[in-house]
Design a protein around this motif. Sequence first.
Motif, short mmCIF file in Angstrom:
data_model
loop_
_atom_site.label_atom_id
_atom_site.label_comp_id
_atom_site.label_asym_id
_atom_site.label_seq_id
_atom_site.Cartn_x
_atom_site.Cartn_y
_atom_site.Cartn_z
N THR A 32 -0.91 -4.55 -1.27
CA THR A 32 -1.33 -3.26 -0.75
C THR A 32 -2.76 -2.96 -1.18
O THR A 32 -3.09 -3.03 -2.36
CB THR A 32 -0.40 -2.14 -1.24
OG1 THR A 32 0.93 -2.45 -0.87
CG2 THR A 32 -0.81 -0.81 -0.64
N LYS A 33 -3.60 -2.61 -0.21
CA LYS A 33 -4.99 -2.30 -0.50
C LYS A 33 -5.18 -0.80 -0.55
O LYS A 33 -4.52 -0.05 0.18
CB LYS A 33 -5.90 -2.91 0.56
CG LYS A 33 -5.85 -4.43 0.61
CD LYS A 33 -6.96 -5.00 1.46
CE LYS A 33 -6.83 -4.64 2.92
NZ LYS A 33 -7.87 -5.32 3.74
N GLU A 34 -6.12 -0.35 -1.37
CA GLU A 34 -6.40 1.07 -1.49
C GLU A 34 -7.22 1.55 -0.30
O GLU A 34 -8.19 0.89 0.12
CB GLU A 34 -7.15 1.36 -2.79
CG GLU A 34 -6.28 1.26 -4.03
CD GLU A 34 -7.03 1.78 -5.25
OE1 GLU A 34 -6.74 2.91 -5.68
OE2 GLU A 34 -7.89 1.04 -5.75
N VAL A 35 -6.84 2.69 0.22
CA VAL A 35 -7.48 3.25 1.40
C VAL A 35 -8.63 4.17 0.97
O VAL A 35 -8.45 5.06 0.14
CB VAL A 35 -6.48 4.03 2.27
CG1 VAL A 35 -7.18 4.71 3.43
CG2 VAL A 35 -5.37 3.10 2.76
N TYR A 46 -10.71 0.53 4.06
CA TYR A 46 -10.22 0.26 2.71
C TYR A 46 -11.36 0.22 1.71
O TYR A 46 -12.53 -0.02 2.05
CB TYR A 46 -9.45 -1.06 2.69
CG TYR A 46 -8.20 -1.03 3.55
CD1 TYR A 46 -7.01 -0.50 3.07
CD2 TYR A 46 -8.22 -1.53 4.85
CE1 TYR A 46 -5.87 -0.47 3.86
CE2 TYR A 46 -7.09 -1.51 5.65
CZ TYR A 46 -5.91 -0.97 5.15
OH TYR A 46 -4.79 -0.94 5.94
N LYS A 47 -11.02 0.43 0.46
CA LYS A 47 -12.02 0.48 -0.60
C LYS A 47 -12.70 -0.87 -0.83
O LYS A 47 -13.79 -0.92 -1.41
CB LYS A 47 -11.40 1.00 -1.90
CG LYS A 47 -11.05 2.48 -1.85
CD LYS A 47 -10.56 3.00 -3.19
CE LYS A 47 -10.28 4.49 -3.12
NZ LYS A 47 -9.81 5.04 -4.43
N ASP A 48 -12.07 -1.95 -0.39
CA ASP A 48 -12.72 -3.25 -0.53
C ASP A 48 -13.72 -3.52 0.60
O ASP A 48 -14.33 -4.59 0.68
CB ASP A 48 -11.69 -4.38 -0.59
CG ASP A 48 -10.92 -4.55 0.71
OD1 ASP A 48 -11.18 -3.81 1.68
OD2 ASP A 48 -10.03 -5.43 0.76
N MET A 62 -4.17 2.08 -9.43
CA MET A 62 -4.49 0.87 -8.65
C MET A 62 -3.23 0.38 -7.96
O MET A 62 -2.18 0.26 -8.56
CB MET A 62 -5.06 -0.20 -9.58
CG MET A 62 -5.50 -1.48 -8.85
SD MET A 62 -7.05 -1.21 -7.95
CE MET A 62 -7.29 -2.83 -7.24
N ALA A 63 -3.35 0.08 -6.67
CA ALA A 63 -2.19 -0.39 -5.94
C ALA A 63 -1.85 -1.80 -6.38
O ALA A 63 -2.68 -2.59 -6.78
CB ALA A 63 -2.48 -0.36 -4.44
N SER A 64 -0.57 -2.16 -6.29
CA SER A 64 -0.11 -3.47 -6.72
C SER A 64 0.22 -4.32 -5.52
O SER A 64 0.31 -3.86 -4.39
CB SER A 64 1.13 -3.32 -7.61
OG SER A 64 2.17 -2.69 -6.90
#
Length: 332
Positions: free
Chosen positions: A6-9, A20-22, A1-3
């Motif tokens: 930073t959002k996960e792609v 992004y995953k969100d 998980m990114a901290s």
Amino acid sequence: MASGDTKEVATDLLPLLRHYKDGTVERFIASPYIPPSPLDPATGVSSKDVTISPLVSARLYLPASATQKLPVLVYFHGGGFCIESAFSLFNHRYVNALASESNAVAVSVEYRLAPENPLPAAYDDSWAALQWVAYHSVDRGTDDKSQQRDSWLAEHADFDRLFIGGDSAGANIVHHLAIRAGSEPLPGDLKILGAFLAQPYFWGSDPVGSESPDLHTEENLIQRIWTCVYPSAPGGIDNPAINPFSPDAPSVAALGCARLLVCVSGEDELRERGIRYLEEVKRSGWRGEKIELFEVEGEGHAFHFFGFGSENAKRMITRLASFVSQTRLASL
């Protein structure tokens, strides 16, 4: 998980966008929004925005010379189903010029974009928009409020001269709608007189014509776009929606239009698909009145958007406008 921030792609579709995953999407190629104009000083074309449904809207264009019934062009913008808008600068100036030069009432459709709204959302929205336009050809009486009617279409549209057109992904949509119109009647049994497909976004797993086998990989942007915008497509890149030559694709003989214009560019990676499409229609037994090819040498994909105002872009717009402004041919 990114901290941190930073959002996960989920999908990196550079240079177009990042998903992004969100669920959020960051788009990197997009021309700015431009409002409609009550009267464009250069062309004399008026424009306004309308709501077709909670999901679909459009920008309408009316030439200053609208003292008589005019052809109707329902237009679908390009952008790989994932970028651009009917309300963007590139599309506004382009459709404004088309409406002016063809002397036609134009309806530029704002359909939902992927990846937030994956295909077939754009197809569904575009069909709904075409149905809405067709409803204006039906006399429903002054008390019937089942469909919100637009005064420009009701007063100025000649529905015997209905055209649909699009560029790139928009041309793909045009093919999809023309096939559907061949089997599913529009309101009032309205018929499509003509369809133009400019640099159509078609692809497949096997090379066509002079296409290099090196293009047919999962890393190619053409294929990556399709995977992003229609991840659930049966058959992937050979789904009939992107590959009209696949074994499961409906015959192009079923195209529900009387006239067809296919435009390609000499340096476009999609050129061979456009040529093949034209040839397949000719061989299919399609019973239309006329099919035409227009090619611009030495230009790449979407040159008439990015190079708007160039001599070749002007030639392209003039050719499309003449297709829309021509009168109906005698039936063969």
